[in-house]
Design a protein around this motif. Structure first.
Motif, PDB file in Angstrom:
ATOM      1  N   MET A  32       0.832  -1.186   0.000  1.00  0.00           N
ATOM      2  CA  MET A  32       0.000   0.000   0.000  1.00  0.00           C
ATOM      3  C   MET A  32       0.876   1.248   0.000  1.00  0.00           C
ATOM      4  SD  MET A  32      -2.991   0.540   2.852  1.00  0.00           S
ATOM      5  CE  MET A  32      -3.527  -1.179   2.748  1.00  0.00           C
ATOM      6  N   ALA A  33       0.539   2.224  -0.800  1.00  0.00           N
ATOM      7  CA  ALA A  33       1.290   3.476  -0.841  1.00  0.00           C
ATOM      8  C   ALA A  33       0.664   4.462   0.132  1.00  0.00           C
ATOM      9  CB  ALA A  33       1.292   4.048  -2.249  1.00  0.00           C
ATOM     10  N   ASP A  46       0.629  -6.293   1.158  1.00  0.00           N
ATOM     11  CA  ASP A  46      -0.284  -6.011   2.263  1.00  0.00           C
ATOM     12  C   ASP A  46      -1.596  -6.770   2.080  1.00  0.00           C
ATOM     13  OD1 ASP A  46       1.655  -4.271   3.127  1.00  0.00           O
ATOM     14  OD2 ASP A  46       0.622  -2.461   2.465  1.00  0.00           O
ATOM     15  N   TYR A  47      -2.061  -7.370   3.168  1.00  0.00           N
ATOM     16  CA  TYR A  47      -3.277  -8.191   3.150  1.00  0.00           C
ATOM     17  C   TYR A  47      -4.275  -7.677   4.169  1.00  0.00           C
ATOM     18  CZ  TYR A  47      -0.718 -11.264   0.119  1.00  0.00           C
ATOM     19  OH  TYR A  47      -0.018 -11.747  -0.961  1.00  0.00           O
ATOM     20  N   VAL A  48      -5.544  -7.998   3.935  1.00  0.00           N
ATOM     21  CA  VAL A  48      -6.626  -7.464   4.754  1.00  0.00           C
ATOM     22  C   VAL A  48      -7.379  -8.577   5.463  1.00  0.00           C
ATOM     23  CG1 VAL A  48      -8.909  -6.395   4.584  1.00  0.00           C
ATOM     24  CG2 VAL A  48      -6.935  -5.312   3.493  1.00  0.00           C
ATOM     25  N   ALA A  99      -5.667  -9.677  -0.840  1.00  0.00           N
ATOM     26  CA  ALA A  99      -4.739  -8.590  -1.083  1.00  0.00           C
ATOM     27  C   ALA A  99      -5.515  -7.284  -0.957  1.00  0.00           C
ATOM     28  CB  ALA A  99      -4.137  -8.718  -2.484  1.00  0.00           C
ATOM     29  N   TRP A 100      -4.891  -6.269  -0.377  1.00  0.00           N
ATOM     30  CA  TRP A 100      -5.629  -5.029  -0.102  1.00  0.00           C
ATOM     31  C   TRP A 100      -6.254  -4.430  -1.356  1.00  0.00           C
ATOM     32  CZ3 TRP A 100      -4.571  -0.066  -1.933  1.00  0.00           C
ATOM     33  CH2 TRP A 100      -3.403   0.070  -2.693  1.00  0.00           C
ATOM     34  N   ASP A 101      -5.553  -4.571  -2.508  1.00  0.00           N
ATOM     35  CA  ASP A 101      -6.061  -3.968  -3.735  1.00  0.00           C
ATOM     36  C   ASP A 101      -7.033  -4.874  -4.483  1.00  0.00           C
ATOM     37  OD1 ASP A 101      -4.122  -5.790  -4.398  1.00  0.00           O
ATOM     38  OD2 ASP A 101      -2.917  -4.410  -5.596  1.00  0.00           O
ATOM     39  N   PHE A 128      -9.321   2.786   0.110  1.00  0.00           N
ATOM     40  CA  PHE A 128      -8.513   2.887   1.323  1.00  0.00           C
ATOM     41  C   PHE A 128      -8.216   4.347   1.630  1.00  0.00           C
ATOM     42  CE2 PHE A 128      -8.345  -1.474   0.449  1.00  0.00           C
ATOM     43  CZ  PHE A 128      -7.953  -2.124   1.599  1.00  0.00           C
ATOM     44  N   LEU A 129      -8.457   4.736   2.887  1.00  0.00           N
ATOM     45  CA  LEU A 129      -8.403   6.141   3.277  1.00  0.00           C
ATOM     46  C   LEU A 129      -7.244   6.476   4.206  1.00  0.00           C
ATOM     47  CD1 LEU A 129     -12.234   6.499   3.855  1.00  0.00           C
ATOM     48  CD2 LEU A 129     -10.944   7.164   1.823  1.00  0.00           C
TER      49      LEU A 129
END
Length: 205
Positions: A34-35, A158-160, A170-172, A178-179
């Protein structure tokens, strides 16, 4: 059966086996990182949580490297997420406490999304994971509603962990916007996430 026919069957089985193996392995190694941006406002629920439990919000992890993804870690993440999802019964803060935005450990067996996140974070931390890799994260669901999940940082992305599903993604690949999330170097600070929009849950400016 001729040897050539047997060879073809073995090849087909090998290909099928690889496909099945890939199906199960891909979720564990497919994410990106995540950026994040600069410091941002702290959600009001976390602010109040920190006032009641200040020791939770002044931790500065020493090791900021992402967790090493292994089959063992993947099993641990899926196990803890499913266990907490099953153990905690969903209940809104208004019904639970008579007011909104109360972040608390679901020790009485009830909670909303932030409470699931806190419990998963607590259990994984007790198992030896760094809090730099267990980050409370605020997202926007496709229907526009605010939501919280646990982001796990790994060297494979990154995982959720989400109370709305036992499947770790995967987060994406979640479909969420994502905030903001906790900073990796200070449990009381929050950072923005690239392309984030206005947060739907209350924040402390």
């Amino acid at each position: 059966m001729t040897s050539s026919a047997m060879t073809r069957i073995l090849r087909l089985c090998a290909v099928a086996g690889l496909a099945i193996s890939a199906h199960w392995a891909v979720p564990a190694w497919a994410a990106g990182a995540m950026a994040t941006g600069g410091l941002t406002s702290q959600p009001i629920g976390h602010y109040d949580f920190c006032k009641s439990q200040p020791s939770e919000c002044n931790i500065r992890p020493v090791n900021l490297e992402p967790a090493k993804m292994t089959d063992g870690l993947w099993r641990r993440l899926t196990g803890v997420s499913a266990k907490v999802n099953a153990a905690v019964k969903p209940l809104s803060d208004l019904d639970h406490y008579g007011k909104d935005e109360v972040w608390a450990y679901p020790d009485d067996g009830y909670g909303d999304c932030e409470d699931y996140v806190l419990e998963k974070r607590r259990e994984l931390y007790r198992m030896g994971m760094s809090l730099a890799d267990l980050l409370i994260t605020v997202v926007r669901k496709p229907d526009g509603e605010g939501h919280s999940v646990l982001t796990v940082r790994t060297d494979k992305g990154d995982y959720v962990l989400d109370n709305l599903t036992d499947k770790i993604k995967a987060w994406d690949a979640t479909g969420y916007r994502f905030l903001k999330r906790q900073a990796i170097d200070n449990t009381g600070r929050w950072v923005s996430i690239r392309d984030g929009q206005a947060v739907l849950v209350g924040s402390v400016q």
